[in-house]
Scaffold this motif. Structure first.
Motif, PDB file in Angstrom:
ATOM      1  N   ALA A  89      21.964  21.479   6.882  1.00  0.00           N
ATOM      2  CA  ALA A  89      23.175  22.289   6.954  1.00  0.00           C
ATOM      3  C   ALA A  89      24.405  21.433   7.235  1.00  0.00           C
ATOM      4  CB  ALA A  89      23.031  23.355   8.039  1.00  0.00           C
ATOM      5  N   PHE A  90      24.201  20.365   7.987  1.00  0.00           N
ATOM      6  CA  PHE A  90      25.296  19.471   8.349  1.00  0.00           C
ATOM      7  C   PHE A  90      24.816  18.028   8.221  1.00  0.00           C
ATOM      8  CE2 PHE A  90      25.371  23.277  11.043  1.00  0.00           C
ATOM      9  CZ  PHE A  90      26.565  23.868  10.606  1.00  0.00           C
ATOM     10  N   VAL A  91      25.624  17.189   7.602  1.00  0.00           N
ATOM     11  CA  VAL A  91      25.254  15.786   7.385  1.00  0.00           C
ATOM     12  C   VAL A  91      26.464  14.905   7.677  1.00  0.00           C
ATOM     13  CG1 VAL A  91      24.371  14.077   5.757  1.00  0.00           C
ATOM     14  CG2 VAL A  91      23.636  16.461   5.573  1.00  0.00           C
ATOM     15  N   GLY A  92      26.229  13.820   8.412  1.00  0.00           N
ATOM     16  CA  GLY A  92      27.335  12.913   8.679  1.00  0.00           C
ATOM     17  C   GLY A  92      26.953  11.849   9.689  1.00  0.00           C
ATOM     18  N   ALA A  93      27.954  11.063  10.072  1.00  0.00           N
ATOM     19  CA  ALA A  93      27.732   9.970  11.021  1.00  0.00           C
ATOM     20  C   ALA A  93      28.745  10.091  12.157  1.00  0.00           C
ATOM     21  CB  ALA A  93      27.832   8.624  10.306  1.00  0.00           C
ATOM     22  N   ASP A  94      29.739   9.211  12.164  1.00  0.00           N
ATOM     23  CA  ASP A  94      30.711   9.191  13.256  1.00  0.00           C
ATOM     24  C   ASP A  94      31.469  10.504  13.387  1.00  0.00           C
ATOM     25  OD1 ASP A  94      29.942   6.601  13.688  1.00  0.00           O
ATOM     26  OD2 ASP A  94      31.629   5.702  12.631  1.00  0.00           O
ATOM     27  N   ASP A  95      31.756  11.145  12.255  1.00  0.00           N
ATOM     28  CA  ASP A  95      32.492  12.409  12.305  1.00  0.00           C
ATOM     29  C   ASP A  95      31.715  13.484  13.058  1.00  0.00           C
ATOM     30  OD1 ASP A  95      30.591  12.266  10.273  1.00  0.00           O
ATOM     31  OD2 ASP A  95      31.605  13.790   9.035  1.00  0.00           O
ATOM     32  N   VAL A 100      30.157  16.724  17.993  1.00  0.00           N
ATOM     33  CA  VAL A 100      29.166  17.115  19.001  1.00  0.00           C
ATOM     34  C   VAL A 100      29.615  16.659  20.384  1.00  0.00           C
ATOM     35  CG1 VAL A 100      26.793  16.774  19.788  1.00  0.00           C
ATOM     36  CG2 VAL A 100      27.255  17.123  17.353  1.00  0.00           C
ATOM     37  N   LYS A 101      30.221  15.503  20.464  1.00  0.00           N
ATOM     38  CA  LYS A 101      30.714  14.981  21.743  1.00  0.00           C
ATOM     39  C   LYS A 101      31.715  15.954  22.362  1.00  0.00           C
ATOM     40  CE  LYS A 101      31.369  10.587  21.879  1.00  0.00           C
ATOM     41  NZ  LYS A 101      31.974   9.237  21.679  1.00  0.00           N
ATOM     42  N   GLY A 102      32.403  16.687  21.505  1.00  0.00           N
ATOM     43  CA  GLY A 102      33.370  17.671  21.982  1.00  0.00           C
ATOM     44  C   GLY A 102      32.741  18.981  22.418  1.00  0.00           C
ATOM     45  N   GLY A 103      31.401  19.099  22.261  1.00  0.00           N
ATOM     46  CA  GLY A 103      30.694  20.291  22.737  1.00  0.00           C
ATOM     47  C   GLY A 103      30.156  21.207  21.659  1.00  0.00           C
ATOM     48  N   GLY A 121      22.506   8.263  20.735  1.00  0.00           N
ATOM     49  CA  GLY A 121      22.035   8.239  22.124  1.00  0.00           C
ATOM     50  C   GLY A 121      23.135   8.505  23.133  1.00  0.00           C
ATOM     51  N   LYS A 122      24.384   8.264  22.750  1.00  0.00           N
ATOM     52  CA  LYS A 122      25.511   8.496  23.645  1.00  0.00           C
ATOM     53  C   LYS A 122      25.804   9.987  23.823  1.00  0.00           C
ATOM     54  CE  LYS A 122      27.610   4.134  22.139  1.00  0.00           C
ATOM     55  NZ  LYS A 122      28.747   3.503  21.414  1.00  0.00           N
ATOM     56  N   LEU A 123      25.119  10.814  23.044  1.00  0.00           N
ATOM     57  CA  LEU A 123      25.338  12.266  23.120  1.00  0.00           C
ATOM     58  C   LEU A 123      24.356  12.946  24.072  1.00  0.00           C
ATOM     59  CD1 LEU A 123      25.821  13.002  19.303  1.00  0.00           C
ATOM     60  CD2 LEU A 123      27.604  12.731  21.041  1.00  0.00           C
ATOM     61  N   GLY A 124      23.693  12.163  24.907  1.00  0.00           N
ATOM     62  CA  GLY A 124      22.681  12.710  25.807  1.00  0.00           C
ATOM     63  C   GLY A 124      23.167  13.855  26.675  1.00  0.00           C
ATOM     64  N   MET A 125      24.403  13.781  27.156  1.00  0.00           N
ATOM     65  CA  MET A 125      24.923  14.832  28.035  1.00  0.00           C
ATOM     66  C   MET A 125      25.062  16.168  27.298  1.00  0.00           C
ATOM     67  SD  MET A 125      25.312  13.737  31.098  1.00  0.00           S
ATOM     68  CE  MET A 125      26.451  14.905  31.824  1.00  0.00           C
ATOM     69  N   VAL A 126      25.260  16.107  25.985  1.00  0.00           N
ATOM     70  CA  VAL A 126      25.402  17.340  25.202  1.00  0.00           C
ATOM     71  C   VAL A 126      24.065  17.773  24.618  1.00  0.00           C
ATOM     72  CG1 VAL A 126      26.555  18.445  23.246  1.00  0.00           C
ATOM     73  CG2 VAL A 126      27.784  16.752  24.620  1.00  0.00           C
TER      74      VAL A 126
END
Length: 226
Positions: A89-95, A100-103, A121-126
């Motif tokens: 449904a969703f495909v991408g990298a940095d974008d 996701v980092k924004g919640g 791995g930096k998205l662990g909090m979310v």
């Protein structure tokens, strides 16, 4: 805990201390469901595990009972077409990582190629708090996006024992035929037995029960035969 009248009436329909053959137990669960919505059938398994041991894997259930999952794929541009053709449904990298980092977590499963995990791995909090972090142990970190998404669409689910050795997993809906839910339970139990730690002593599977979302649990006469 004080229970409602419908719950108390359901309990009267069976002997709560008795164990039942799997299909019979699921038939009872179906007959005792009283909610106005299509309740989920949950499987609970108590495993004989030490604190240092864990049981975690995935299994493709033979009978699906949920709508199609929205899958997000973190991958480099050269893998985007494969992911899109496989039904992501969703495909991408940095974008997507920034989004996701924004919640934002409007998806059911997150998959990543291995070369993306350093950043994902930096998205662990979310993702971690919602159980959405891609993990090799659950088959959601792979370069084989076509195969991974095909299994997810077939109904691949994760099972995992908690710190007390108890595993909870949705295996069907009360609207389904008990025999179909039983097939799902058997598929799960087969994989659970395959994950038995080699140093477990005694009976590995200590108890099995099934219940609807709102109804009482029914003990299943299913024991580890290994």
């Amino acid at each position: 805990m004080k229970r409602g009248k419908k719950y108390r009436d359901s309990v009267k329909m069976y002997k709560w201390e008795s164990s039942y053959e799997l299909t019979e137990a699921l038939t009872l669960v179906k007959s005792m469901a009283f909610a106005k919505f299509d309740e989920t059938v949950d499987l609970s398994v108590k495993l004989n595990l030490k604190k240092s041991q864990s049981v975690r894997d995935t299994v493709v259930l033979p009978n699906q009972f949920r709508g199609e999952k929205k899958v997000l794929v973190f991958c480099k541009p050269e893998k985007e077409k494969e992911a899109q053709e496989a039904g992501a449904a969703f495909v991408g990298a940095d974008d997507l990582i920034e989004k996701v980092k924004g919640g934002w977590t409007d998806f059911d499963v997150a998959v990543a190629t291995p070369d993306m995990m350093k950043d994902v791995g930096k998205l662990g909090m979310v993702l971690g708090r919602k159980g959405l972090m891609p993990n090799p142990k659950t088959g959601t970190v792979s370069f084989d996006l076509k195969g991974t998404l095909a299994e997810l669409k077939k109904g691949r689910v994760e099972f995992r024992a908690d710190k007390t050795g108890v595993m909870h997993l949705a295996v069907g809906k009360v609207s389904m035929e008990p025999a179909m839910v039983a097939e799902n339970v058997k598929a799960v139990m087969t994989e659970v037995k395959r994950k038995r730690p080699v140093d477990v002593k005694g009976e590995f599977i200590q108890s099995v029960s099934v219940a609807s979302s709102m109804g009482p649990g029914v003990w299943v006469a299913m024991r580890d035969q290994d």
